[in-house]
Design a protein around this motif. Structure first.
Motif, mmCIF file in Angstrom:
data_model
loop_
_atom_site.group_PDB
_atom_site.id
_atom_site.type_symbol
_atom_site.label_atom_id
_atom_site.label_comp_id
_atom_site.label_asym_id
_atom_site.label_seq_id
_atom_site.Cartn_x
_atom_site.Cartn_y
_atom_site.Cartn_z
ATOM 1 N N GLU A 22 15.482 -32.971 28.168
ATOM 2 C CA GLU A 22 16.428 -32.592 27.111
ATOM 3 C C GLU A 22 17.678 -31.938 27.679
ATOM 4 N N ASN A 23 17.524 -31.209 28.787
ATOM 5 C CA ASN A 23 18.649 -30.497 29.387
ATOM 6 C C ASN A 23 19.467 -31.351 30.350
ATOM 7 N N TYR A 24 18.988 -32.534 30.635
ATOM 8 C CA TYR A 24 19.692 -33.384 31.597
ATOM 9 C C TYR A 24 21.032 -33.830 31.030
ATOM 10 N N HIS A 25 22.027 -33.959 31.898
ATOM 11 C CA HIS A 25 23.405 -34.202 31.459
ATOM 12 C C HIS A 25 23.654 -35.616 30.939
ATOM 13 N N GLU A 26 22.702 -36.514 31.136
ATOM 14 C CA GLU A 26 22.823 -37.875 30.600
ATOM 15 C C GLU A 26 21.697 -38.095 29.589
ATOM 16 N N PRO A 27 21.966 -38.762 28.464
ATOM 17 C CA PRO A 27 20.921 -38.976 27.454
ATOM 18 C C PRO A 27 19.729 -39.746 28.022
ATOM 19 N N VAL A 28 18.532 -39.209 27.791
ATOM 20 C CA VAL A 28 17.297 -39.865 28.205
ATOM 21 C C VAL A 28 16.394 -39.970 26.980
ATOM 22 N N THR A 29 16.037 -41.180 26.607
ATOM 23 C CA THR A 29 15.155 -41.407 25.470
ATOM 24 C C THR A 29 13.733 -41.624 25.962
ATOM 25 N N ILE A 30 12.799 -40.830 25.471
ATOM 26 C CA ILE A 30 11.397 -40.980 25.829
ATOM 27 C C ILE A 30 10.787 -42.028 24.895
ATOM 28 N N VAL A 31 10.501 -43.192 25.428
ATOM 29 C CA VAL A 31 9.991 -44.302 24.626
ATOM 30 C C VAL A 31 8.536 -44.073 24.246
ATOM 31 N N GLU A 32 7.720 -43.678 25.224
ATOM 32 C CA GLU A 32 6.298 -43.427 24.987
ATOM 33 C C GLU A 32 5.803 -42.364 25.954
ATOM 34 N N GLU A 33 4.674 -41.740 25.569
ATOM 35 C CA GLU A 33 3.986 -40.783 26.444
ATOM 36 C C GLU A 33 2.533 -41.221 26.582
ATOM 37 N N PHE A 34 2.015 -41.153 27.814
ATOM 38 C CA PHE A 34 0.647 -41.589 28.065
ATOM 39 C C PHE A 34 -0.112 -40.533 28.874
ATOM 40 N N GLU A 35 -1.427 -40.501 28.678
ATOM 41 C CA GLU A 35 -2.265 -39.538 29.387
ATOM 42 C C GLU A 35 -3.266 -40.199 30.334
ATOM 43 N N THR A 36 -3.409 -41.528 30.256
ATOM 44 C CA THR A 36 -4.383 -42.223 31.094
ATOM 45 C C THR A 36 -3.757 -43.442 31.755
ATOM 46 N N ALA A 37 -4.367 -43.861 32.855
ATOM 47 C CA ALA A 37 -3.904 -45.054 33.558
ATOM 48 C C ALA A 37 -4.126 -46.299 32.711
ATOM 49 N N GLU A 38 -5.199 -46.316 31.935
ATOM 50 C CA GLU A 38 -5.495 -47.462 31.081
ATOM 51 C C GLU A 38 -4.416 -47.656 30.024
ATOM 52 N N GLU A 39 -3.928 -46.554 29.460
ATOM 53 C CA GLU A 39 -2.882 -46.646 28.436
ATOM 54 C C GLU A 39 -1.586 -47.205 29.016
ATOM 55 N N ILE A 40 -1.195 -46.718 30.169
ATOM 56 C CA ILE A 40 0.047 -47.198 30.773
ATOM 57 C C ILE A 40 -0.092 -48.651 31.201
ATOM 58 N N LEU A 41 -1.286 -49.029 31.644
ATOM 59 C CA LEU A 41 -1.545 -50.409 32.038
ATOM 60 C C LEU A 41 -1.363 -51.353 30.853
ATOM 61 N N GLN A 42 -1.944 -51.013 29.722
ATOM 62 C CA GLN A 42 -1.836 -51.843 28.523
ATOM 63 C C GLN A 42 -0.388 -51.951 28.040
ATOM 64 N N PHE A 43 0.324 -50.830 28.080
ATOM 65 C CA PHE A 43 1.710 -50.829 27.589
ATOM 66 C C PHE A 43 2.618 -51.685 28.463
ATOM 67 N N LEU A 44 2.506 -51.533 29.769
ATOM 68 C CA LEU A 44 3.421 -52.211 30.676
ATOM 69 C C LEU A 44 3.126 -53.701 30.832
ATOM 70 N N GLU A 45 1.990 -54.161 30.326
ATOM 71 C CA GLU A 45 1.686 -55.582 30.368
ATOM 72 C C GLU A 45 2.672 -56.383 29.521
ATOM 73 N N THR A 46 3.236 -55.742 28.490
ATOM 74 C CA THR A 46 4.161 -56.449 27.600
ATOM 75 C C THR A 46 5.564 -55.834 27.586
ATOM 76 N N ALA A 47 5.694 -54.552 27.899
ATOM 77 C CA ALA A 47 6.999 -53.888 27.849
ATOM 78 C C ALA A 47 7.842 -54.286 29.062
ATOM 79 N N THR A 48 9.116 -54.595 28.803
ATOM 80 C CA THR A 48 9.993 -55.035 29.897
ATOM 81 C C THR A 48 11.332 -54.299 29.927
ATOM 82 N N ASP A 49 11.574 -53.434 28.941
ATOM 83 C CA ASP A 49 12.906 -52.823 28.840
ATOM 84 C C ASP A 49 12.907 -51.335 29.161
ATOM 85 N N ILE A 50 12.023 -50.905 30.051
ATOM 86 C CA ILE A 50 11.955 -49.507 30.467
ATOM 87 C C ILE A 50 12.793 -49.320 31.724
ATOM 88 N N ASP A 51 13.625 -48.274 31.735
ATOM 89 C CA ASP A 51 14.504 -48.021 32.887
ATOM 90 C C ASP A 51 13.847 -47.175 33.968
#
Length: 260
Positions: A22-51
């Motif tokens: 929030e304090n960073y000088h350039e806008p950063v949008t948090i698309v998703e938050e994950f707590e496990t490797a399985e969750e991030i694995l499932q999300f990134l299988e289809t997501a392609t627009d993350i910087d």
């Protein structure tokens, strides 16, 4: 604007990271938050627009590197962890920075600035993608990285995590798969590491020596040494009645390490 993911299983650490974002000088949008490797694995299988990804390494369901390797992930990652021993693995993936907890806002800012700088400088050329240039850059950086050692070690309990200064550990001890650290106040800390071998990769060998199969000793807390048997040395510790002993096959190497 930077579209980012947060991969972190500890709530206090996640709150701190979000505050820094929030304090960073350039806008950063948090698309998703994950707590496990399985969750991030499932999300990134289809997501392609993350910087950018802000990622812890040791999560509730295991090490996150397995998930990233399965996907051959190409999104730049800023790794944020309490463990120093994974830094080489981080740069073997698409990691661009490695922040050790606890870290300051200044370190965080430099890490994200590095992402922005790399992104801007690599947006040149039609035949080579940003990712290819990033890979070339990271390969060169990895070869030049010096060996670093951890200043803190994370100690996790069922309710929270605290950080123990490595320099304040008198010795580490392993017994039946349980590794503990004894500090200068003779307080016992049960660690998450499974062996002394893991610790040896994290800590400076000029400060700690493995005197036998089960103990790693901090040279700064040695008060005196004396001959225990022909091939074994007894070690008296400062401000402690504890006496440690070298194993027969470590004695000569230990005395050489002390410079005697």
């Amino acid at each position: 604007m930077i579209k980012a993911l947060i991969v972190e299983d500890e709530l206090p650490a996640r709150k701190k990271l979000k505050k820094y974002i929030e304090n960073y000088h350039e806008p950063v949008t948090i698309v998703e938050e994950f707590e496990t490797a399985e969750e991030i694995l499932q999300f990134l299988e289809t997501a392609t627009d993350i910087d950018l990804i802000f990622s812890d390494i040791e999560l509730r369901d295991g090490n996150v590197f397995e998930a990233y390797k399965k996907l051959n992930i190409q999104t730049p990652i800023i790794f944020i962890t309490a463990y120093n021993q994974f830094w080489m693995h981080a740069f073997e993936t698409s990691g661009i920075e490695y922040l050790l907890k606890p870290y300051s806002y200044e370190r965080f800012e430099k890490a994200v600035d590095k992402y922005s700088s790399l992104k801007n400088s690599m947006m040149v050329g039609k035949n080579e993608s940003v990712l290819q240039k990033l890979e070339t850059y990271l390969t060169s950086q990895t070869k030049e990285l010096p060996k670093t050692y951890q200043d803190f070690i994370a100690v996790k309990s069922s309710q929270y995590t605290y950080f123990l200064k490595i320099e304040e550990v008198v010795y580490f001890q392993a017994d039946y798969g349980i590794v503990v650290a004894y500090d200068e106040h003779n307080k016992k800390h049960i660690l998450n590491q499974s062996s002394l071998k893991v610790l040896e990769e994290m800590i400076n060998p000029s400060m700690f020596f493995k005197i036998n199969r089960s103990e790693l000793l901090n040279r700064n807390y040695i008060e005196k040494i004396s001959r225990y048997t022909k091939n074994i040395v007894a070690i008296n510790l400062k401000n402690s009645e504890t006496v440690l002993k070298t194993s027969q096959n470590k004695t000569a190497e230990f005395t050489k390490w002390l410079g005697i």
